[in-house]
Enzyme design. Structure first.
Site, short mmCIF file in Angstrom:
data_model
loop_
_atom_site.label_atom_id
_atom_site.label_comp_id
_atom_site.label_asym_id
_atom_site.label_seq_id
_atom_site.Cartn_x
_atom_site.Cartn_y
_atom_site.Cartn_z
N SER A 765 54.61 -2.14 -27.88
CA SER A 765 54.94 -2.04 -26.47
C SER A 765 54.73 -0.59 -26.01
CB SER A 765 56.36 -2.53 -26.22
OG SER A 765 56.61 -2.70 -24.84
N ASP A 852 51.37 -12.84 -23.59
CA ASP A 852 52.28 -11.75 -23.25
C ASP A 852 52.37 -11.59 -21.73
OD1 ASP A 852 53.67 -9.36 -22.94
OD2 ASP A 852 52.65 -8.36 -24.59
N HIS A 884 55.00 -11.13 -26.22
CA HIS A 884 55.26 -9.69 -26.39
C HIS A 884 55.96 -9.47 -27.72
CE1 HIS A 884 55.19 -5.71 -24.65
NE2 HIS A 884 56.46 -5.54 -24.93
#
Length: 935
Positions: A765, A852, A884
């Protein structure tokens, strides 16, 4: 001919282990060394059904000293010892030569690189005599005969040196250990067991020597207890010979001194437990390795990253049920059992894809809630499970782009829950009350642009939160006409650090975290009528984070602070005995309250440490007893796990960066030191508005076990360290946030922990963005990088964030840059790694989930395309049914195997062999693009 373990027969070892497992299930032991009374006995005594160690040697090919060492260690810690003893015997390689293993074990205890007695500060005066004893064991390892006269001379020297030390000192304890080691284990069956005991005592003495309790404290406490005893005797009638409990009197008359004494004894007890475990690991590591100086055994990836056996244990409000998540065929599902008979467990859900990640109990007897999305799209739907009949029911409808979450579960409206949903407007979440039995749903608050709402126990929407255009926030309450009006206002500097938490049961007091007028967020109580705020707790270094509340009134009774490590502080005495009991049980680890009954008499607590994965216990508050329920990862109980070390690293502008270092067990040379420079992996957390913490971290353990130093850094923007720290990241994506990471790596290089040519950076991330940014800004620094779901272009990231992030968009712009302004757009382009992709020189592994919703697939694929265009080696791993992060076990396991192989090729660490066929059902689509060779 020599002695060989199990006489080289694998079947013989299996017979021993199977018998011991059978004995463990019966749980009938008498824990004193080498004991058997015909019915019950010690660990070894029961296995042999007697105490004939000649038979132990003859049947199992194991030395007598080992039998006594195991039995002594098990007797010293029965709770852990039995499982350890089985693990120890199971791990001894079949056919291992055992003749010199006793001397090898003692040499490790005396001079081992990681935990040898020689490393104790108080043992310096005994270095010469220690070296003399160690030399005799080294001679035995070299195959030399050492006659009894040399052993006697070594013992006499050890006794003389020990007697010269101050009684009770660390040096005296170390001397006693050296005395015990001055025997040939081939001749003395107690040499190893006595040395283990002495080694534990010496290390405990060293820890207690720096504890704030000295001889004067001992004398003062002894005198006070004598006075209390005399006073109690004087008050009694003649002839009254009842026992005087001086500790109870101390508690009544001098509670502060009683607390200090209990804390001292608790710490001492925790040190014995800690050093016992370390002694057990030392012996285990020697006996499980073919060579004494070999690195720790390779921990299988599955033990760290496969689905846990059981997780998330919770008790129902009425105390009738226990529920948990359990693995079956690679998928986590909900199981439950009556609290009175946990063995009657049954499976509640039967998902076959992503599994269940979490659940909530309700106040409807036997009913719980869980949510599921579709392949990682984060559009969660709510379901209910009725344990009475096993039925499952969808509580919210399925619709594209709709996300539902639980807002509140209240004992005052037991058949209903409050939920939030963006079904009406994809950007904002409305508040609904859902009837659990009928499924009827009523909207109680439409959201016209608020960041969120706070409800009381009656599900009345009392407070609204709205983000302001400058990045701050305001809390609103209704006026007499029912319109929302600003009540509490927070500047942009306080916006991220301040938040309401909950109302008390009567709705008269609002509890909140508030950083106004201070750097760190305090816990405050705000009177709902007057608006007057009372500070309940604050800390100068860290925000208040987390609290324990009264189950009925919701009044805070204790609060948490995490700077380097988590600390729990009391507000009053209501939980004093509970916290002391649980602190003592946790030892050098930590505990968390994870669930409790409505009457607040039974708690479920999770205990863990940096070298101990989480375990769940039921705590009876009245009896102050603990019942073990489950271990998250039991196969790691005796794995060679490495300690995590907190360190505060200064950034170049002086900002303190709380960081965590883990190094391989065999390379640990003391606090923040290694025996030689190591390849290092810098792990960068996501968010960036989150933080790394101390505790069990499977990523740290995995990489350290493979031979890497591992460093996690709370760079500016990490939460929990005050508003100055978190706001210092605004406008600094791709600049000072990167520089914090660079400063931490420079620290590791300067200390000789890291090897300059073998550095890797690994993050997910925001951490993935940091990987890409670092490789473009410092192209010669890292040997390789791993980016997981990281954005490569900040412009396209902001243009594609989920609709329901709309209320937070202004803060995203403040952090990264506002694309609606010329200056903001220029900053976004300047800081985006995509535009500097040609500067990367190191091999890169990029991983992405196709579904995602936060960092779209295009973020990874445009970076891969740019790298290919520039001829830079890149491996691209796409998981078609993930979002994600990677949830499905087959995907998670295949990705970690891919990472391990990648790091091994570029940094040279160890790797467990694998192939894609090892993880059936994965959705990995792998593409490797080479420069001159595959990345």
């Amino acid at each position: 001919m020599g002695m060989h373990a199990y006489h080289g027969d694998p079947q013989r070892r299996q017979q021993v282990v199977d018998r011991l497992y059978g004995l463990e299930r019966t749980g009938r032991w008498e824990h004193r060394p080498l004991y058997w009374n015909g019915e019950v006995g010690s660990f070894i005594g029961t296995l042999l059904r007697g105490d004939d160690l000649g038979r132990w040697e003859a049947e199992f090919g194991l030395p007598k000293w080992l039998a006594l060492a195991i039995d002594s260690m098990v007797a010293a810690n029965p709770a852990l010892g039995v499982a350890w003893g089985i693990h120890l015997l199971q791990g001894i390689p079949v056919g291992m030569p055992m003749d010199t293993m006793g001397s090898r074990s003692l040499l490790e205890l005396l001079k081992g690189r990681s935990h040898g007695l020689l490393g104790l500060e108080g043992a310096a005066a005994l270095a010469e005599v220690l070296e003399g004893v160690a030399a005799l064991h080294a001679a035995r390892l070299a195959g030399q005969d050492v006659d009894s006269a040399r052993w006697r001379a070594a013992r006499r020297a050890a006794v003389a040196q020990t007697n010269a030390q101050e009684p009770g000192s660390v040096a005296a304890a170390a001397g006693s250990c050296i005395e015990a080691a001055a025997w040939d284990p081939a001749q003395s069956r107690s040499a190893v067991s006595d040395t283990l005991r002495g080694w534990i005592n010496a290390r405990v003495a060293a820890e207690m020597a720096v504890y704030p309790w000295g001889k004067s404290d001992d004398e003062d406490m002894k005198q006070l207890l004598e006075i209390l005893h005399a006073e109690d005797k004087a008050r009694r009638a003649p002839g009254d010979t009842a026992h005087t409990n001086v500790f109870l009197l101390l508690e009544e008359k001098h509670p502060e001194k009683a607390l200090r004494l209990r804390t001292y004894y608790r710490y001492q007890k925790s040190q014995y437990a800690r050093q016992w475990r370390q002694a057990a690991l030392v012996l285990q590591n020697v006996l499980h390795a073919a060579e004494g100086d070999a690195p720790a055994a390779l921990i299988p990836r599955a033990h760290l990253f496969a689905n846990p056996v059981r997780a998330a244990m919770a008790i129902s409000p009425d105390g009738q049920w226990l529920a948990w998540l359990a693995d079956g065929d690679g998928v986590m599902n909900i199981w439950a059992a009556p609290t009175s008979s946990p063995q009657e467990a049954r499976q509640i859900t039967r998902d076959t894809r992503r599994g269940i990640q979490a659940f909530h109990w309700t106040y409807v007897p036997g009913m719980l809630l869980f949510s599921q999305d579709r392949d990682g799209d984060e559009n969660f739907r709510l379901f209910g499970a009725d344990l009475a009949d096993g039925s499952l029911r969808a509580l919210t409808p399925a619709a594209p782009g709709v996300r539902t979450g639980v807002q509140g579960i209240s004992r005052r409206r037991r058949d209903e829950i409050a939920i939030v949903s963006n079904a009406r407007d994809a950007r904002f979440f409305d508040v609904h009350v859902l009837h659990l039995r009928t499924g009827a749903m009523q909207c109680v608050q439409e959201n016209t642009g608020f960041a969120g709402f706070l409800l009381d126990d009656r599900y009345e929407v009392r407070l609204a939160v709205r983000n302001t255009r400058d990045g701050g926030s305001e809390w609103l309450r209704r006026d007499a006409a029912g319109a929302w009006r600003p009540w509490q206002v927070f500047s942009a500097e306080d916006g991220r650090s301040s938040a309401p938490t909950h109302f008390d049961a009567e709705g008269r007091t609002l509890y909140a975290y508030d950083s106004r007028g201070r750097d760190t967020a305090a816990l405050v109580a705000i009177d709902w009528e007057s608006g007057a705020a009372t500070v309940l707790a604050e800390d100068p270094r860290a925000d208040i984070g987390g609290m324990l509340t009264d189950a009925a009134s919701h009044r805070p009774l204790a609060y948490g602070v995490t700077y380097e490590r988590f600390q729990l502080h009391m507000l009053g005495d209501a939980l004093r005995r509970d916290i002391e009991t649980l602190d003592g049980a946790a030892g050098d680890g930590e505990w968390r309250l994870t669930a409790r009954t409505e009457d607040d008499q039974r708690w479920i607590v999770a205990m863990s440490s940096d070298t101990r994965p989480s375990s769940s216990w039921m705590y009876d508050r009245q009896a102050r007893t603990l019942q073990h329920l489950m271990d998250l990862r039991p196969r790691l109980t005796w794995a060679p796990l490495a300690r995590m070390q907190p360190v505060v690293i200064p950034a170049r502008d002086g900002l303190p960066l709380v960081s965590y270092l883990t190094v391989p067990v065999h390379a640990d040379a003391g606090d923040l030191r290694t025996r030689a420079p190591l390849p290092l992996v810098l792990l960068v957390h996501g968010g960036p508005w989150s933080r790394d913490t101390f505790g069990f971290n499977p990523m740290h353990q995995w990489l350290a076990n493979r031979g890497y130093a591992v460093l996690s850094v709370n760079f500016r923007g990490s939460t929990g360290f005050g508003k100055r720290f978190v706001n210092a990241a605004d406008g600094e994506w791709g600049r000072r946030m990167d520089e914090d990471l660079e400063d931490a790596v420079a620290w590791a290089l300067e200390r000789g922990i890291a090897e300059p040519r073998r550095l890797a950076i690994f993050g997910a991330s925001y951490g993935g963005f940091a990987v890409l940014s670092a490789l473009t800004r410092y192209p010669s620094r890292y040997a390789c990088g791993i980016d997981v779901v990281g954005p490569s272009n900040l412009e396209t990231l902001l243009a594609s964030i989920p609709a329901y992030w709309e209320a937070d968009r202004v803060r995203q712009h403040r952090a990264m840059g506002d694309p609606a302004t010329e200056e903001g757009l220029a900053r976004l382009r300047d800081r985006s790694p995509l535009h500097r992709a040609s500067q990367i020189r190191s091999p890169l592994l990029i991983a992405q989930g196709a579904n995602d919703p936060r960092v779209k697939q295009a973020e990874s694929e445009q970076m891969v395309a740019a790298l290919r265009h520039s001829g830079i080696p890149v491996t691209y791993a796409l998981y078609t049914d993930e979002g994600h992060g990677f949830v499905r076990e087959a995907n998670r396991m295949s990705f970690n195997a891919l990472c391990e192989d990648f790091l091994s090729r570029h940094l040279g660490g160890r790797a467990e062999p694998w192939s894609e066929a090892d993880h059936p059902g994965h959705s990995l689509q792998l593409a490797e693009h080479a420069a001159h060779q595959a990345a």
